[in-house]
Scaffold this active site. Structure first.
Site, short mmCIF file in Angstrom:
data_model
loop_
_atom_site.label_atom_id
_atom_site.label_comp_id
_atom_site.label_asym_id
_atom_site.label_seq_id
_atom_site.Cartn_x
_atom_site.Cartn_y
_atom_site.Cartn_z
N GLU A 93 82.85 -8.37 -3.61
CA GLU A 93 82.98 -9.55 -2.75
C GLU A 93 83.12 -10.85 -3.54
OE1 GLU A 93 80.59 -7.84 1.11
OE2 GLU A 93 79.44 -9.03 -0.28
N CYS A 108 82.31 -18.39 -5.60
CA CYS A 108 81.34 -17.50 -6.25
C CYS A 108 82.02 -16.15 -6.44
CB CYS A 108 80.11 -17.40 -5.35
SG CYS A 108 78.88 -16.26 -5.98
N CYS A 121 75.74 -3.39 -9.55
CA CYS A 121 74.99 -3.90 -10.71
C CYS A 121 73.91 -2.89 -11.05
CB CYS A 121 74.35 -5.25 -10.38
SG CYS A 121 73.56 -6.01 -11.83
N CYS A 156 67.35 -5.73 -9.92
CA CYS A 156 66.38 -6.77 -9.51
C CYS A 156 65.90 -6.42 -8.10
CB CYS A 156 67.02 -8.15 -9.55
SG CYS A 156 67.63 -8.56 -11.22
N CYS A 161 67.33 -8.11 -4.74
CA CYS A 161 68.77 -8.35 -4.68
C CYS A 161 69.49 -7.23 -3.94
CB CYS A 161 69.31 -8.47 -6.10
SG CYS A 161 71.10 -8.51 -6.19
N GLY A 192 77.06 -8.30 -9.78
CA GLY A 192 77.10 -7.91 -11.19
C GLY A 192 76.42 -8.87 -12.13
N GLU A 193 76.15 -8.37 -13.35
CA GLU A 193 75.58 -9.17 -14.43
C GLU A 193 76.74 -9.49 -15.38
OE1 GLU A 193 72.64 -10.68 -15.93
OE2 GLU A 193 74.33 -11.12 -17.24
N SER A 250 68.59 -16.43 -13.94
CA SER A 250 67.76 -15.97 -12.82
C SER A 250 66.35 -15.76 -13.34
CB SER A 250 68.29 -14.63 -12.30
OG SER A 250 69.58 -14.79 -11.80
N LEU A 251 65.47 -16.71 -13.13
CA LEU A 251 64.12 -16.62 -13.70
C LEU A 251 63.15 -15.96 -12.70
CD1 LEU A 251 62.58 -17.33 -16.28
CD2 LEU A 251 61.94 -19.49 -15.21
N ASN A 260 67.14 -14.67 1.06
CA ASN A 260 67.97 -14.23 2.18
C ASN A 260 67.72 -12.74 2.41
OD1 ASN A 260 69.49 -16.71 2.69
ND2 ASN A 260 70.16 -16.40 0.59
N CYS A 268 73.21 -16.33 -1.10
CA CYS A 268 72.77 -15.84 -2.39
C CYS A 268 71.99 -14.55 -2.31
CB CYS A 268 71.86 -16.90 -2.99
SG CYS A 268 72.64 -17.73 -4.29
S1 SF4 Z 1 70.24 -10.45 -9.21
FE1 SF4 Z 1 72.14 -10.30 -10.43
S2 SF4 Z 1 71.50 -9.12 -12.26
FE2 SF4 Z 1 69.90 -8.76 -10.71
S3 SF4 Z 1 70.57 -6.90 -9.66
FE3 SF4 Z 1 71.40 -8.64 -8.48
S4 SF4 Z 1 73.49 -8.91 -9.28
FE4 SF4 Z 1 72.35 -7.67 -10.78
#
Ligand code: SF4
Length: 384
Positions: free
Chosen positions: A97, A110, A117, A121, A124, A184-185, A238-239, A315, A358
């Site tokens: 996306e 974005c 990914c 996390c 996410c 993705g990272e 992303s902390l 979200n 997000c």
């Molecule tokens: S926050 Fe970013 S790095 Fe973490 S799982 Fe989601 S897409 Fe991957």
């Protein structure tokens, strides 16, 4: 746009030096590469026929060996707030996306860097899908190229309909900012992402200023040091937690690269790049990371450094165990940071009625990984 073939080179994947080499291989002078880029990126041309100031013979050679091919659109969703989300095809069964967020003074796109990914996390939505593959440079650049064309086409249609319809962004360019914050990272796909960044910044490419291109990472420390040598875009991290125990749970890569190591890499990046500040993203999860004591701990980590904190109201997505912190709790958290001299803002949620906000991007991913970070294994395939 050309029909996909395996043998033709997709020019969207070639930064200027590689494109110069490609045109030299066709027997043309390197300056033809700049002419080509002008057509592709400034004028949005997708067919060589349109490039009328190129010799016919050269166009014929290009037709035989090259193409300008963006990812194919599977579907488009529009939010009531103007946000647009495109589902793009990665192959017959996989999709990813991208999201356009129009604001009065800018238009932010974005984009994704991977199909899914592997970093797992826990808050996410993308992570729940697993990881399928890295996007190619052409697929990363192709997202911006495609969005510019689509937005241009829509603006032209509005002009035909007549005045009184709203313009998408307050700039003649529709896409003024690009953020690698989609699926993705990006630093796990370093080899394909860095050439894409070069095309975003190149005067003959999208010609975006380095401050208008932001790469967001969950904290791949060695790759942050490498990025400092190879690019100079804005960095976001992303902390999400002020201490290692909690961050290990929320962002599992922290078990490999804890907060102190990550922050040292960030300050190094700023020193090397003469950057203004690093943006730290902090998703607000009710009862998990949103207490005043945690805000004070976060302020102690960042105080005195060129840092900005972006507080992101969580979200929710189906199956999540987390809930969004309430507005007063988020405001109190921000105030604790501000009182301690740490710049902090609260991100306005956009596109949540189409799951484009997000952390909500899910695409269509059929997981092929056997290893994910949440399993406490770190043998993750990170492309050099
Ligand atoms: S926050 Fe970013 S790095 Fe973490 S799982 Fe989601 S897409 Fe991957």
């Amino acid at each position: 746009m050309s029909t996909p073939t395996d043998s033709r080179t997709n020019l969207l994947g070639l930064p200027r030096p590689a494109l110069e080499e490609f045109v030299s291989g066709l027997g043309s002078k390197p300056f033809r590469a700049r002419q080509l880029m002008n057509w592709i990126y400034k004028r949005g041309a997708g067919s060589f026929d349109a490039m009328t100031d190129l010799a016919k013979q050269f166009r014929a050679k290009l037709d035989a060996t090259a193409e300008v091919r963006a990812p194919e659109i599977v579907s488009v969703q529009r939010s009531s707030d103007g946000t647009i989300k495109w589902l793009l095809r990665a192959d017959a069964s996989q999709a990813f996306e991208m999201v356009f967020i129009p604001e009065p003074d800018r238009g932010t796109l974005c984009i994704s860097s991977q199909v899914g990914c592997a970093l797992d996390c826990s808050f996410c939505s993308t992570a729940q899908q697993g990881f399928n593959r890295n996007l190619t440079t052409a697929e990363i650049v192709g997202q911006v190229w495609l969005a510019c064309r689509e937005l241009e086409r829509e603006a032209a249609a509005r002009d035909v309909e007549g005045p009184g319809t709203a313009a998408p962004a307050g700039d003649e360019r529709h896409v003024t900012n690009v953020v690698l914050m989609g699926m993705g990272e990006p630093l796990a796909n370093f080899r394909n992402v860095v050439p894409a960044l070069a095309i975003f910044l190149d005067d003959f490419g999208f010609d975006l200023s380095r401050r208008r291109v932001t790469l967001s990472t969950s904290g791949l420390v060695p790759q942050i040091y490498r990025l400092a040598e190879e690019s100079n875009v804005a960095l976001a991290v992303s902390l999400h937690a002020p201490d290692d125990a909690l961050r290990n749970e929320l962002v599992p890569i922290n078990r490999k690269h804890p907060i102190a190591e990550l922050l040292a890499a960030c300050w190094h990046y700023l020193d090397e790049q003469n950057g203004r500040s690093v943006t730290f993203e902090y998703v607000m999860l009710e009862g998990v990371n949103d207490s005043p004591a945690q805000a004070r701990a976060l302020a102690r980590l960042l105080k005195g450094h060129p840092a900005k904190v972006n507080l992101i109201p969580f979200n929710p997505f189906p199956g999540t165990r987390y809930r969004r912190s309430s507005a007063p709790v988020i405001q109190r958290f921000r105030d604790e940071l501000l009182q301690r001299g740490v710049l902090a803002t609260i991100r306005r949620t956009r596109g949540d009625d189409i799951d484009a906000a997000c952390g909500q991007l899910a695409g269509r991913v059929i997981d092929r990984t056997t290893v994910r970070l949440g399993s406490k294994t770190f043998g993750l395939a990170i492309q050099p």
